[in-house]
Design a protein around this motif. Sequence first.
Motif, PDB file in Angstrom:
ATOM      1  N   GLU A  24       0.835  -1.197   0.000  1.00 54.43           N
ATOM      2  CA  GLU A  24       0.000   0.000   0.000  1.00 54.43           C
ATOM      3  C   GLU A  24       0.877   1.258   0.000  1.00 54.43           C
ATOM      4  OE1 GLU A  24      -2.577  -0.465   3.377  1.00 54.43           O
ATOM      5  OE2 GLU A  24      -3.881  -1.887   2.329  1.00 54.43           O
ATOM      6  N   LYS A  25       1.930   1.231   0.858  1.00 51.84           N
ATOM      7  CA  LYS A  25       2.845   2.375   0.900  1.00 51.84           C
ATOM      8  C   LYS A  25       3.565   2.526  -0.440  1.00 51.84           C
ATOM      9  CE  LYS A  25       3.789   2.409   5.871  1.00 51.84           C
ATOM     10  NZ  LYS A  25       4.805   2.254   6.921  1.00 51.84           N
ATOM     11  N   LEU A  26       3.956   1.405  -1.024  1.00 47.91           N
ATOM     12  CA  LEU A  26       4.615   1.421  -2.324  1.00 47.91           C
ATOM     13  C   LEU A  26       3.678   1.977  -3.405  1.00 47.91           C
ATOM     14  CD1 LEU A  26       7.214   0.688  -3.845  1.00 47.91           C
ATOM     15  CD2 LEU A  26       6.238  -1.565  -4.227  1.00 47.91           C
ATOM     16  N   ASP A  27       2.410   1.545  -3.352  1.00 52.26           N
ATOM     17  CA  ASP A  27       1.417   2.056  -4.311  1.00 52.26           C
ATOM     18  C   ASP A  27       1.249   3.566  -4.157  1.00 52.26           C
ATOM     19  OD1 ASP A  27       1.036  -0.481  -5.320  1.00 52.26           O
ATOM     20  OD2 ASP A  27      -0.844  -0.859  -4.203  1.00 52.26           O
ATOM     21  N   ILE A  28       1.174   4.011  -2.895  1.00 55.88           N
ATOM     22  CA  ILE A  28       1.041   5.447  -2.634  1.00 55.88           C
ATOM     23  C   ILE A  28       2.258   6.192  -3.194  1.00 55.88           C
ATOM     24  CG2 ILE A  28       1.034   7.194  -0.804  1.00 55.88           C
ATOM     25  CD1 ILE A  28      -0.719   5.245   0.846  1.00 55.88           C
ATOM     26  N   GLN A  29       3.454   5.654  -2.943  1.00 51.98           N
ATOM     27  CA  GLN A  29       4.683   6.263  -3.433  1.00 51.98           C
ATOM     28  C   GLN A  29       4.731   6.278  -4.958  1.00 51.98           C
ATOM     29  OE1 GLN A  29       7.067   7.907  -1.631  1.00 51.98           O
ATOM     30  NE2 GLN A  29       5.676   7.588   0.099  1.00 51.98           N
ATOM     31  N   GLU A  30       4.300   5.170  -5.580  1.00 48.30           N
ATOM     32  CA  GLU A  30       4.283   5.108  -7.049  1.00 48.30           C
ATOM     33  C   GLU A  30       3.304   6.135  -7.621  1.00 48.30           C
ATOM     34  OE1 GLU A  30       3.487   1.031  -7.970  1.00 48.30           O
ATOM     35  OE2 GLU A  30       5.606   0.473  -7.845  1.00 48.30           O
ATOM     36  N   LYS A  31       2.126   6.281  -6.954  1.00 45.44           N
ATOM     37  CA  LYS A  31       1.154   7.291  -7.401  1.00 45.44           C
ATOM     38  C   LYS A  31       1.743   8.684  -7.235  1.00 45.44           C
ATOM     39  CE  LYS A  31      -3.043   4.633  -6.548  1.00 45.44           C
ATOM     40  NZ  LYS A  31      -4.242   4.501  -5.724  1.00 45.44           N
ATOM     41  N   LEU A  32       2.435   8.900  -6.106  1.00 52.50           N
ATOM     42  CA  LEU A  32       3.064  10.195  -5.860  1.00 52.50           C
ATOM     43  C   LEU A  32       4.157  10.471  -6.903  1.00 52.50           C
ATOM     44  CD1 LEU A  32       3.273  12.670  -4.019  1.00 52.50           C
ATOM     45  CD2 LEU A  32       4.868  11.381  -2.592  1.00 52.50           C
ATOM     46  N   ILE A  33       4.944   9.443  -7.204  1.00 55.75           N
ATOM     47  CA  ILE A  33       5.987   9.583  -8.232  1.00 55.75           C
ATOM     48  C   ILE A  33       5.360   9.885  -9.586  1.00 55.75           C
ATOM     49  CG2 ILE A  33       7.714   8.292  -9.552  1.00 55.75           C
ATOM     50  CD1 ILE A  33       8.502   6.916  -6.887  1.00 55.75           C
ATOM     51  N   GLU A  34       4.288   9.168  -9.914  1.00 61.80           N
ATOM     52  CA  GLU A  34       3.603   9.391 -11.200  1.00 61.80           C
ATOM     53  C   GLU A  34       3.044  10.807 -11.266  1.00 61.80           C
ATOM     54  OE1 GLU A  34       2.943   8.519 -14.916  1.00 61.80           O
ATOM     55  OE2 GLU A  34       3.936   7.118 -13.544  1.00 61.80           O
ATOM     56  N   LYS A  35       2.443  11.265 -10.143  1.00 58.07           N
ATOM     57  CA  LYS A  35       1.899  12.617 -10.085  1.00 58.07           C
ATOM     58  C   LYS A  35       3.024  13.642 -10.246  1.00 58.07           C
ATOM     59  CE  LYS A  35      -0.728  15.733  -7.139  1.00 58.07           C
ATOM     60  NZ  LYS A  35      -1.261  15.981  -5.817  1.00 58.07           N
ATOM     61  N   MET A  36       4.155  13.394  -9.586  1.00 56.32           N
ATOM     62  CA  MET A  36       5.297  14.308  -9.686  1.00 56.32           C
ATOM     63  C   MET A  36       5.872  14.311 -11.101  1.00 56.32           C
ATOM     64  SD  MET A  36       7.277  13.748  -6.130  1.00 56.32           S
ATOM     65  CE  MET A  36       7.125  15.014  -4.907  1.00 56.32           C
ATOM     66  N   LYS A  37       5.880  13.147 -11.756  1.00 58.96           N
ATOM     67  CA  LYS A  37       6.342  13.088 -13.150  1.00 58.96           C
ATOM     68  C   LYS A  37       5.437  13.926 -14.039  1.00 58.96           C
ATOM     69  CE  LYS A  37       8.664   8.571 -13.232  1.00 58.96           C
ATOM     70  NZ  LYS A  37       8.598   7.200 -13.763  1.00 58.96           N
ATOM     71  N   GLU A  38       4.101  13.828 -13.812  1.00 54.63           N
ATOM     72  CA  GLU A  38       3.159  14.628 -14.602  1.00 54.63           C
ATOM     73  C   GLU A  38       3.382  16.115 -14.352  1.00 54.63           C
ATOM     74  OE1 GLU A  38      -0.738  13.218 -13.589  1.00 54.63           O
ATOM     75  OE2 GLU A  38      -0.437  11.275 -14.570  1.00 54.63           O
ATOM     76  N   GLU A  39       3.564  16.478 -13.061  1.00 55.39           N
ATOM     77  CA  GLU A  39       3.816  17.872 -12.733  1.00 55.39           C
ATOM     78  C   GLU A  39       5.121  18.343 -13.368  1.00 55.39           C
ATOM     79  OE1 GLU A  39       3.713  18.350  -8.480  1.00 55.39           O
ATOM     80  OE2 GLU A  39       1.547  17.976  -8.369  1.00 55.39           O
ATOM     81  N   LEU A  40       6.147  17.482 -13.343  1.00 53.85           N
ATOM     82  CA  LEU A  40       7.417  17.825 -13.968  1.00 53.85           C
ATOM     83  C   LEU A  40       7.244  18.051 -15.463  1.00 53.85           C
ATOM     84  CD1 LEU A  40      10.487  18.189 -13.746  1.00 53.85           C
ATOM     85  CD2 LEU A  40      10.712  15.713 -14.074  1.00 53.85           C
TER      86      LEU A  40
END
Length: 142
Positions: A24-40
Amino acid sequence: MSFKKQFHGYNKKEVDDCLKEYQEKLDIQEKLIEKMKEELEDIKTQNASLAHKVDIHEKTNEEIARLALKEASNLIEKAKRNANMILKESMEYVRSLHEDIDLFKKEAIDFRKNVVKMQEDMLETIDKSEIFSLIEEENKNR
């Protein structure tokens, strides 16, 4: 985290719960990474757009400055031509005034000569007239 040991290894439920929690933490981190990639990517796009706008503004400003210098140069040249034309016309006007003054001087000299000549002619006419001769004879006789 530590797991309790059991017969044949660790407690399976504890390990599964722990793995589930980590997933679950990994999924949250992956979603956060994906969101940050989109923002980038959005920021990169905005940066590229701003860089393009800055480039356009710089080119526009350079073109405006070039056109302003060209227009200023044209205005200066036009002003010089107008100044030269005004100076030439003024010089021609002064020359014509000088010629007029010379003509008036000559006419004044000629007029004076004519007046003197007319005066002399009139005096001569008077001197030769019969009336004046009679007046002179009468004055002599007195």
